[in-house]
Scaffold this motif. Structure first.
Motif, mmCIF file in Angstrom:
data_model
loop_
_atom_site.group_PDB
_atom_site.id
_atom_site.type_symbol
_atom_site.label_atom_id
_atom_site.label_comp_id
_atom_site.label_asym_id
_atom_site.label_seq_id
_atom_site.Cartn_x
_atom_site.Cartn_y
_atom_site.Cartn_z
ATOM 1 N N THR A 248 0.844 -1.027 0.170
ATOM 2 C CA THR A 248 -0.167 0.062 -0.154
ATOM 3 C C THR A 248 0.754 1.260 0.013
ATOM 4 O OG1 THR A 248 -1.711 -1.248 1.190
ATOM 5 C CG2 THR A 248 -1.827 1.148 1.198
ATOM 6 N N VAL A 249 0.484 2.180 -0.720
ATOM 7 C CA VAL A 249 1.282 3.408 -0.955
ATOM 8 C C VAL A 249 0.412 4.610 -0.708
ATOM 9 C CG1 VAL A 249 2.820 4.800 -2.485
ATOM 10 C CG2 VAL A 249 2.706 2.185 -2.650
ATOM 11 N N GLY A 250 1.060 5.492 -0.005
ATOM 12 C CA GLY A 250 0.335 6.699 0.120
ATOM 13 C C GLY A 250 1.177 8.086 0.024
ATOM 14 N N ILE A 251 0.329 9.139 -0.582
ATOM 15 C CA ILE A 251 1.084 10.423 -0.892
ATOM 16 C C ILE A 251 0.607 11.367 0.047
ATOM 17 C CG2 ILE A 251 1.565 12.204 -2.654
ATOM 18 C CD1 ILE A 251 0.854 10.036 -4.730
ATOM 19 N N CYS A 252 1.729 12.014 0.818
ATOM 20 C CA CYS A 252 1.199 13.003 1.800
ATOM 21 C C CYS A 252 1.152 14.526 1.336
ATOM 22 C CB CYS A 252 2.352 13.001 3.052
ATOM 23 S SG CYS A 252 2.323 11.156 3.774
ATOM 24 N N SER A 253 0.411 15.053 2.009
ATOM 25 C CA SER A 253 0.215 16.548 1.641
ATOM 26 C C SER A 253 1.372 17.357 1.579
ATOM 27 C CB SER A 253 -1.016 17.228 2.689
ATOM 28 O OG SER A 253 -0.097 17.145 4.030
ATOM 29 N N ASP A 254 2.231 17.081 2.044
ATOM 30 C CA ASP A 254 3.847 17.538 2.149
ATOM 31 C C ASP A 254 4.492 16.940 0.873
ATOM 32 O OD1 ASP A 254 4.607 14.914 3.053
ATOM 33 O OD2 ASP A 254 5.655 15.947 4.595
ATOM 34 N N GLY A 255 4.182 16.126 -0.065
ATOM 35 C CA GLY A 255 4.683 15.742 -1.318
ATOM 36 C C GLY A 255 5.504 14.379 -0.917
ATOM 37 N N SER A 256 5.584 13.914 0.367
ATOM 38 C CA SER A 256 6.401 12.904 0.855
ATOM 39 C C SER A 256 5.598 11.457 0.576
ATOM 40 C CB SER A 256 6.625 12.777 2.140
ATOM 41 O OG SER A 256 5.574 12.929 3.093
ATOM 42 N N VAL A 257 6.250 10.264 0.253
ATOM 43 C CA VAL A 257 5.230 9.163 -0.093
ATOM 44 C C VAL A 257 5.768 7.965 1.267
ATOM 45 C CG1 VAL A 257 5.330 7.128 -1.264
ATOM 46 C CG2 VAL A 257 5.794 9.482 -2.156
ATOM 47 N N VAL A 258 4.747 7.177 1.731
ATOM 48 C CA VAL A 258 4.951 6.276 2.658
ATOM 49 C C VAL A 258 4.466 5.125 2.016
ATOM 50 C CG1 VAL A 258 4.563 7.908 4.866
ATOM 51 C CG2 VAL A 258 2.615 6.910 3.483
ATOM 52 N N ARG A 259 5.020 4.041 2.234
ATOM 53 C CA ARG A 259 4.842 2.867 1.579
ATOM 54 C C ARG A 259 4.905 1.660 2.634
ATOM 55 N NH1 ARG A 259 9.111 0.936 -2.614
ATOM 56 N NH2 ARG A 259 9.505 -0.928 -1.127
ATOM 57 N N ASN A 260 3.988 0.650 2.569
ATOM 58 C CA ASN A 260 4.286 -0.582 3.553
ATOM 59 C C ASN A 260 4.254 -1.900 2.535
ATOM 60 O OD1 ASN A 260 4.383 0.366 6.034
ATOM 61 N ND2 ASN A 260 1.966 -0.153 6.569
ATOM 62 N N ASP A 261 5.184 -2.585 2.826
ATOM 63 C CA ASP A 261 5.241 -3.853 2.277
ATOM 64 C C ASP A 261 6.371 -4.782 3.007
ATOM 65 O OD1 ASP A 261 7.514 -2.499 1.304
ATOM 66 O OD2 ASP A 261 7.481 -3.044 -0.782
ATOM 67 N N TYR A 262 6.252 -5.900 2.866
ATOM 68 C CA TYR A 262 7.006 -6.881 3.836
ATOM 69 C C TYR A 262 7.362 -6.464 5.172
ATOM 70 C CZ TYR A 262 7.899 -8.418 -0.837
ATOM 71 O OH TYR A 262 7.632 -8.912 -2.442
ATOM 72 N N GLY A 263 6.382 -6.144 5.493
ATOM 73 C CA GLY A 263 6.458 -5.584 7.037
ATOM 74 C C GLY A 263 7.028 -4.441 7.447
ATOM 75 N N ARG A 264 7.410 -3.484 6.418
ATOM 76 C CA ARG A 264 8.002 -2.392 6.704
ATOM 77 C C ARG A 264 7.282 -1.252 6.175
ATOM 78 N NH1 ARG A 264 11.685 -5.474 3.869
ATOM 79 N NH2 ARG A 264 11.546 -3.927 2.073
ATOM 80 N N MET A 265 7.386 0.073 6.866
ATOM 81 C CA MET A 265 7.042 1.122 6.483
ATOM 82 C C MET A 265 8.213 1.962 6.099
ATOM 83 S SD MET A 265 4.530 4.278 8.053
ATOM 84 C CE MET A 265 5.962 5.092 8.611
ATOM 85 N N LYS A 266 7.960 2.697 4.725
ATOM 86 C CA LYS A 266 9.096 3.386 3.867
ATOM 87 C C LYS A 266 8.529 4.719 4.028
ATOM 88 C CE LYS A 266 11.246 -0.633 1.780
ATOM 89 N NZ LYS A 266 11.700 -0.984 0.641
ATOM 90 N N ASN A 267 9.391 5.615 3.964
ATOM 91 C CA ASN A 267 9.149 6.947 3.758
ATOM 92 C C ASN A 267 10.207 7.752 2.777
ATOM 93 O OD1 ASN A 267 7.088 8.100 6.029
ATOM 94 N ND2 ASN A 267 8.491 6.850 7.210
ATOM 95 N N GLY A 268 9.565 8.461 1.970
ATOM 96 C CA GLY A 268 10.543 8.938 0.838
ATOM 97 C C GLY A 268 9.810 10.136 0.133
#
Length: 268
Positions: A248-268
């Protein structure tokens, strides 16, 4: 990634032909939308035609060279076995990888999933494992295919006030005008458990999970969570979501991206 100038940067993860696909995609121009599938990337060009970059094992979609005046494209979430496009006039076109397998059963299922040419006044589509759904301008939904979702055709015909649709492998959901969500199809992992959702403004389906973006910028998700794709309860200020096969991927209001897969949350 679709750039503002209409060029695209893309690759295939864990694929021996990734470099070849990157080179193909780098040559694209005037692209207005992209879809990534299993072993391929599809681009919709400004002139309403379609371009495809694929690995060497993916056969061509049949007949898409004649497609024109498209306004959107969608790839099925199930190994990208068919591609669907909406035309400017509200009609729909679809094509499958019929040469992937020679079995009569497979070819029948693909033909059923692509049986959309009589549809009219379609404004959005969703597709998955051997099925295609079409959202009509009046808020009703049509479906064709040969799997659990298509077999729920009777229930789907009762849907009203739908504003968007999303398709997983063997399940599909419809977002209603009032912020609630309808769901049909397979429920082995609980991917249809959305009856208590409220204030939803966007929905997305992965292979076996469903995600919903709420009006307040938080996200909810149900279904298979083997890879952590449903671990979204702490997401905030999200303005858009998308779901991949197991992420699952989310785009945040500040332009950053959060992503969940393989049990990890990534920000970028």
């Amino acid at each position: 990634v679709l750039r503002e100038d209409g060029t695209v940067r893309g690759t295939l993860l864990n694929n021996a032909d990734a470099t070849q696909v990157e080179r193909q995609v780098a040559q694209w121009k005037n692209v207005i939308a992209v879809e990534a599938g299993y072993g391929e990337i599809v681009g919709l060009q400004k002139d309403g035609t379609v371009v495809v970059a694929r690995d060497r094992n993916r056969p061509e979609y049949r007949g898409i060279s004649s497609w024109k005046d498209l306004v959107s494209i969608t790839i099925s979430r199930s190994r990208s076995v068919h591609l669907v496009g909406i035309c400017r006039d509200g009609t729909v076109v679809a094509a499958g990888h019929e040469s992937l397998y020679q079995s009569e059963t497979y070819q029948y299922a693909i033909r059923k999933a692509c049986d959309v040419f009589s549809w009219r006044e379609i404004c959005a589509v969703a597709c998955g494992h051997y099925y295609t759904m079409g959202l009509k301008k009046d808020g009703t939904v049509v479906v064709t295919g040969d799997n659990d979702v298509a077999q729920a055709k009777g229930g789907i015909s009762l849907w009203r006030d739908i504003v968007s649709v999303a398709g997983g492998d063997r399940h599909a959901v419809g977002l209603k005008k009032d912020g609630t969500v309808e769901a049909v199809g397979w429920n082995y992992f609980g991917q249809r458990e959305v009856s208590d959702w409220k204030d939803i403004v966007s929905v997305a389906c992965g292979l076996n999970h469903t995600a919903g973006l709420k009006k307040d910028g938080t996200v909810v998700a149900v279904g298979q969570n083997e890879c952590g794709q449903c671990n979204v309860s702490d997401w905030k200020n999200v303005i858009a979501i998308v779901a991949g096969e197991n992420c699952t991927v989310g785009i945040c209001s500040d332009g950053s991206v959060v992503r969940n897969d393989y049990g990890r949350m990534k920000n970028g």
